[in-house]
Motif scaffolding. Structure first.
Motif, short mmCIF file in Angstrom:
data_model
loop_
_atom_site.label_atom_id
_atom_site.label_comp_id
_atom_site.label_asym_id
_atom_site.label_seq_id
_atom_site.Cartn_x
_atom_site.Cartn_y
_atom_site.Cartn_z
N UNK A 49 -17.74 45.45 -77.42
CA UNK A 49 -16.73 44.33 -78.77
C UNK A 49 -15.30 45.00 -77.46
N UNK A 50 -15.22 46.25 -77.93
CA UNK A 50 -14.43 46.67 -76.97
C UNK A 50 -14.07 46.92 -75.23
N UNK A 51 -15.29 46.66 -75.15
CA UNK A 51 -14.75 46.80 -73.46
C UNK A 51 -15.13 45.21 -73.21
N UNK A 52 -15.87 44.24 -73.87
CA UNK A 52 -15.36 42.96 -74.12
C UNK A 52 -13.84 42.17 -74.19
N UNK A 74 -11.36 34.20 -65.77
CA UNK A 74 -11.23 35.55 -64.89
C UNK A 74 -11.25 36.66 -66.63
N UNK A 75 -11.19 36.10 -67.89
CA UNK A 75 -11.01 36.49 -68.83
C UNK A 75 -12.72 36.23 -69.27
N UNK A 76 -12.95 35.37 -69.48
CA UNK A 76 -14.67 35.32 -69.43
C UNK A 76 -15.43 35.99 -68.26
N UNK A 77 -15.42 36.05 -67.61
CA UNK A 77 -15.96 37.03 -66.05
C UNK A 77 -15.78 38.17 -66.74
N UNK A 78 -14.52 38.66 -67.37
CA UNK A 78 -13.99 40.00 -67.76
C UNK A 78 -14.21 41.05 -68.51
N UNK A 79 -15.25 39.74 -69.33
CA UNK A 79 -15.36 39.68 -71.13
C UNK A 79 -16.33 40.01 -70.94
N UNK A 80 -17.65 39.83 -69.70
CA UNK A 80 -18.53 39.62 -69.35
C UNK A 80 -19.05 41.44 -68.65
N UNK A 81 -18.45 41.44 -67.44
CA UNK A 81 -18.50 42.26 -66.96
C UNK A 81 -18.37 43.79 -67.42
N UNK A 86 -20.23 48.75 -70.81
CA UNK A 86 -20.68 49.28 -72.32
C UNK A 86 -21.35 49.29 -72.77
N UNK A 87 -22.39 48.22 -72.53
CA UNK A 87 -23.84 48.00 -73.29
C UNK A 87 -24.92 48.67 -72.38
N UNK A 88 -24.17 49.44 -70.54
CA UNK A 88 -25.61 50.07 -70.00
C UNK A 88 -25.00 51.29 -70.33
N UNK A 89 -23.53 52.09 -70.24
CA UNK A 89 -23.13 53.41 -70.59
C UNK A 89 -23.92 53.58 -71.52
N UNK A 90 -23.22 52.83 -72.90
CA UNK A 90 -24.05 53.72 -74.32
C UNK A 90 -25.00 53.82 -74.00
N UNK A 91 -26.29 53.17 -73.80
CA UNK A 91 -27.74 52.84 -73.93
C UNK A 91 -28.18 52.10 -75.65
N UNK A 92 -29.24 52.36 -75.46
CA UNK A 92 -29.91 51.80 -76.97
C UNK A 92 -29.20 51.72 -78.22
N UNK A 93 -29.21 51.16 -78.79
CA UNK A 93 -28.20 51.94 -80.52
C UNK A 93 -29.48 52.20 -81.67
N UNK A 94 -30.62 52.22 -81.17
CA UNK A 94 -31.74 52.90 -82.00
C UNK A 94 -31.31 54.66 -82.02
#
Length: 152
Positions: A49-52, A74-81, A86-94
């Motif tokens: 969420x913070x990354x978005x 621009x805001x929507x594209x930036x939020x998606x990217x 962030x999700x790729x960097x963090x990996x799984x939450x399990x």
């Protein structure tokens, strides 16, 4: 020229060789055996969420010289990217929380992403900057006070 640069960059990423982890340099590393009391699956916190939000802010700021539709896009594209990276960097939450016990340390917990086999009753705990668990023979935990040692 660009293709050569990309190939060299990829080969550099694969050049890491065997050896002692650099994070362990000039650190005391301790190893001991512990009995597994219980295991449970847990979920790690996430900063997606913070990354978005950061990505959306950057996207809007980048489009400030445009009209309202450009800023929204621009805001929507930036939020998606931002969320995607962030999700790729963090990996799984399990992850898995292991409740452990030794006579010397008492009861303590270790959370790690790697799941040990379900029949694991004894683990070797290695503590440096972070703790890691590896399955060990059960008899090594029977008198674990005698087996506590420091690795050099």
């Amino acid at each position: 020229m660009n293709k050569v640069f990309i190939v060299l960059l990829l080969l550099t990423g694969c050049a890491a060789g065997p050896g002692i982890d650099r994070a362990e340099e000039n650190r005391i590393v301790t190893e001991y055996y512990a009995q597994v009391q219980s295991t449970k699956a847990v979920q790690l916190s996430s900063d997606v969420f913070n990354g978005m939000m950061i990505g959306a802010t950057v996207g809007v700021i980048d489009e400030l010289d445009g009209n309202r539709e450009d800023m929204i896009a621009g805001g929507i594209a930036g939020a998606l990217v931002g969320g995607l990276f962030t999700a790729l960097f963090e990996g799984s939450d399990e992850a898995y929380e292991y409740q452990l016990f030794t006579q010397k340390q008492g009861e303590f917990w270790v959370v790690q992403k790697e799941q040990l086999p379900s029949d694991t009753q004894c683990v070797k705990v290695r503590v440096a900057d972070k703790a890691t668990l590896v399955k060990a023979p059960n008899q090594w935990c029977e008198n674990n006070e005698l087996l506590t040692r420091s690795a050099m």
